[in-house]
Design a protein around this motif. Sequence first.
Motif, PDB file in Angstrom:
ATOM      1  N   ILE A 185     -23.036 -26.863  51.670  1.00 45.76           N
ATOM      2  CA  ILE A 185     -21.772 -26.761  51.302  1.00 45.76           C
ATOM      3  C   ILE A 185     -21.568 -25.368  51.015  1.00 45.76           C
ATOM      4  O   ILE A 185     -22.365 -24.639  50.524  1.00 45.76           O
ATOM      5  N   THR A 186     -20.453 -24.621  51.526  1.00 39.17           N
ATOM      6  CA  THR A 186     -19.993 -23.271  51.447  1.00 39.17           C
ATOM      7  C   THR A 186     -18.935 -22.934  50.502  1.00 39.17           C
ATOM      8  O   THR A 186     -17.668 -23.587  50.855  1.00 39.17           O
ATOM      9  N   ARG A 187     -18.703 -22.185  49.578  1.00 38.65           N
ATOM     10  CA  ARG A 187     -17.833 -21.807  48.912  1.00 38.65           C
ATOM     11  C   ARG A 187     -17.734 -20.501  48.700  1.00 38.65           C
ATOM     12  O   ARG A 187     -18.680 -19.592  48.165  1.00 38.65           O
ATOM     13  N   GLN A 188     -16.649 -19.782  49.174  1.00 42.45           N
ATOM     14  CA  GLN A 188     -16.788 -18.133  49.436  1.00 42.45           C
ATOM     15  C   GLN A 188     -17.887 -17.722  50.005  1.00 42.45           C
ATOM     16  O   GLN A 188     -18.293 -18.196  51.359  1.00 42.45           O
ATOM     17  N   ASN A 189     -18.779 -16.842  49.646  1.00 44.16           N
ATOM     18  CA  ASN A 189     -19.872 -16.631  50.451  1.00 44.16           C
ATOM     19  C   ASN A 189     -21.159 -17.231  49.683  1.00 44.16           C
ATOM     20  O   ASN A 189     -22.421 -16.660  50.060  1.00 44.16           O
ATOM     21  N   LEU A 190     -20.915 -18.253  49.003  1.00 39.54           N
ATOM     22  CA  LEU A 190     -22.037 -19.357  48.434  1.00 39.54           C
ATOM     23  C   LEU A 190     -22.531 -20.256  49.078  1.00 39.54           C
ATOM     24  O   LEU A 190     -21.624 -21.037  49.394  1.00 39.54           O
ATOM     25  N   GLU A 224     -27.775 -29.902  39.951  1.00 40.59           N
ATOM     26  CA  GLU A 224     -28.858 -28.504  39.909  1.00 40.59           C
ATOM     27  C   GLU A 224     -28.317 -27.408  40.794  1.00 40.59           C
ATOM     28  O   GLU A 224     -28.518 -26.323  40.436  1.00 40.59           O
ATOM     29  N   HIS A 225     -27.407 -27.561  41.746  1.00 39.26           N
ATOM     30  CA  HIS A 225     -26.902 -26.739  42.700  1.00 39.26           C
ATOM     31  C   HIS A 225     -25.595 -26.237  42.113  1.00 39.26           C
ATOM     32  O   HIS A 225     -25.032 -25.140  42.703  1.00 39.26           O
ATOM     33  N   LEU A 226     -25.075 -26.869  41.242  1.00 36.88           N
ATOM     34  CA  LEU A 226     -23.726 -26.586  40.586  1.00 36.88           C
ATOM     35  C   LEU A 226     -23.583 -24.908  40.231  1.00 36.88           C
ATOM     36  O   LEU A 226     -22.457 -24.333  40.538  1.00 36.88           O
ATOM     37  N   PRO A 227     -24.499 -24.251  39.301  1.00 32.76           N
ATOM     38  CA  PRO A 227     -24.313 -23.043  39.109  1.00 32.76           C
ATOM     39  C   PRO A 227     -24.525 -22.151  40.359  1.00 32.76           C
ATOM     40  O   PRO A 227     -23.933 -20.977  40.199  1.00 32.76           O
ATOM     41  N   VAL A 228     -24.967 -22.558  41.570  1.00 34.98           N
ATOM     42  CA  VAL A 228     -24.851 -21.553  42.607  1.00 34.98           C
ATOM     43  C   VAL A 228     -23.481 -21.485  43.352  1.00 34.98           C
ATOM     44  O   VAL A 228     -23.014 -20.417  43.542  1.00 34.98           O
ATOM     45  N   LEU A 229     -22.878 -22.610  43.325  1.00 29.13           N
ATOM     46  CA  LEU A 229     -21.544 -22.806  43.908  1.00 29.13           C
ATOM     47  C   LEU A 229     -20.383 -22.257  42.942  1.00 29.13           C
ATOM     48  O   LEU A 229     -19.333 -21.828  43.156  1.00 29.13           O
ATOM     49  N   PHE A 230     -20.502 -23.009  41.565  1.00 32.41           N
ATOM     50  CA  PHE A 230     -19.280 -22.863  40.626  1.00 32.41           C
ATOM     51  C   PHE A 230     -19.618 -22.163  39.500  1.00 32.41           C
ATOM     52  O   PHE A 230     -18.705 -21.973  38.682  1.00 32.41           O
TER      53      PHE A 230
END
Length: 402
Positions: free
Chosen positions: A251-256, A272-278
């Motif tokens: 899943i990609t959001r902006q450049n993350l 666990e991956h929420l901080p990376v994307l949001f």
Amino acid sequence: MPILPDGAQAEAQENKNQIIVNIPSRTLELYKDNTLIKEYQIAIGKPSTPTPTGEFTIIEKEVDPAWYPPGKGYVVPSGPSNPLGYRWMGIGSMYGIHGTNAPWSIGLAVSNGCMRMQEEDVEELFELVNSDTLVKVEYERIKVRIDNNGKASIGVYPDVYGRQRVTVAGVKEALAQANLGNLVDDAFLETLVEAVPDRQVVFAQLHKLKINGRMRPERIISWEGKKHIPVMALVDSLHTTVTWNEGNKTITRQNLTAPGFKRGNTIYVNVEHLPVLFGGREVWNDSQNCLELMLPVANLDGQLLSGDIQRIGDTLAVPALTLAQALGERVTWRPSTAELLVHGRPAPIRMIGGQPFVTIQDIGKVYNTAAVWDDKSQSIELSYPLYTIDYSMYLDPGEEFL
């Protein structure tokens, strides 16, 4: 009798207790305000004297009822020899819900059409319902349930009266109606239909989801001890966009980018991956079986502007074009040169994912808008204007704008 408005009368009806009897599962469920209060095991009518289906109402309640055996011409008074037990709730046409002096019969199809309960169960139910309680008697071999602890289960029950064939397609339809169709595969369902387990089989653990103070209709699911969130719940709450890469399962959001997985048409991301994307923070509310997320957003004068908040080093930035549009600012965006002009002057921007962002330190200079970060609510609070503008200098002597 007081007369209620149509809407109020309907609401009052909805808030009453309700009983649902399901013949194949031999269960009686008590609901209040559409919430399951308790489920009881019962005995039902044998195939030669089946329990009738349809909608009924409790029309009488009796303690220590007498029994009048059909066609016998005598009466059995209340006591240990009375097959009605010590409580009777009649639903009309000689049918009712009652106790029993044969507790071994509960769970079987053995009665003359009435619904038998264990004596302690019927005495409990007797105190919980009124004489006008609605009783629905159904014949559903497939039962999909989500209990108060979030356990999702499905049951396939015997065709006690030979009325209903169960197929994998039918089970899928029942799951889809409960918004659970993407959580099980065909192999699991085929085994279930073939085995007819005659009980509820748990297939998922669900949790409630609250984002920025608002409860979402979507549910978090747990697999192998890890919680996964439907991505579209996040996208909808933040008014943002994401891209799903089927090949890489990312899943990609902006450049993350973060890993995800897909079940049916639903894409999930591990908590666990929420901080990376949001970004943001999370709080687990055990008493409500709910994950509460506070995700960064920008609010303009108290209204949601954007959830596309980006962290750049030690500062935060908001989409420059989104903010300009909300403020009605006259801007020129030149993608080829990554240049943003506000009232003809270049604005300090940061490029992220091909889009211009403006930091909270520069918002005041670019848009005359105050920007304050509220860590508790994880929000950038924007208010316009930062400085009051004196428009009198732009007026000609005739009070017209120059």
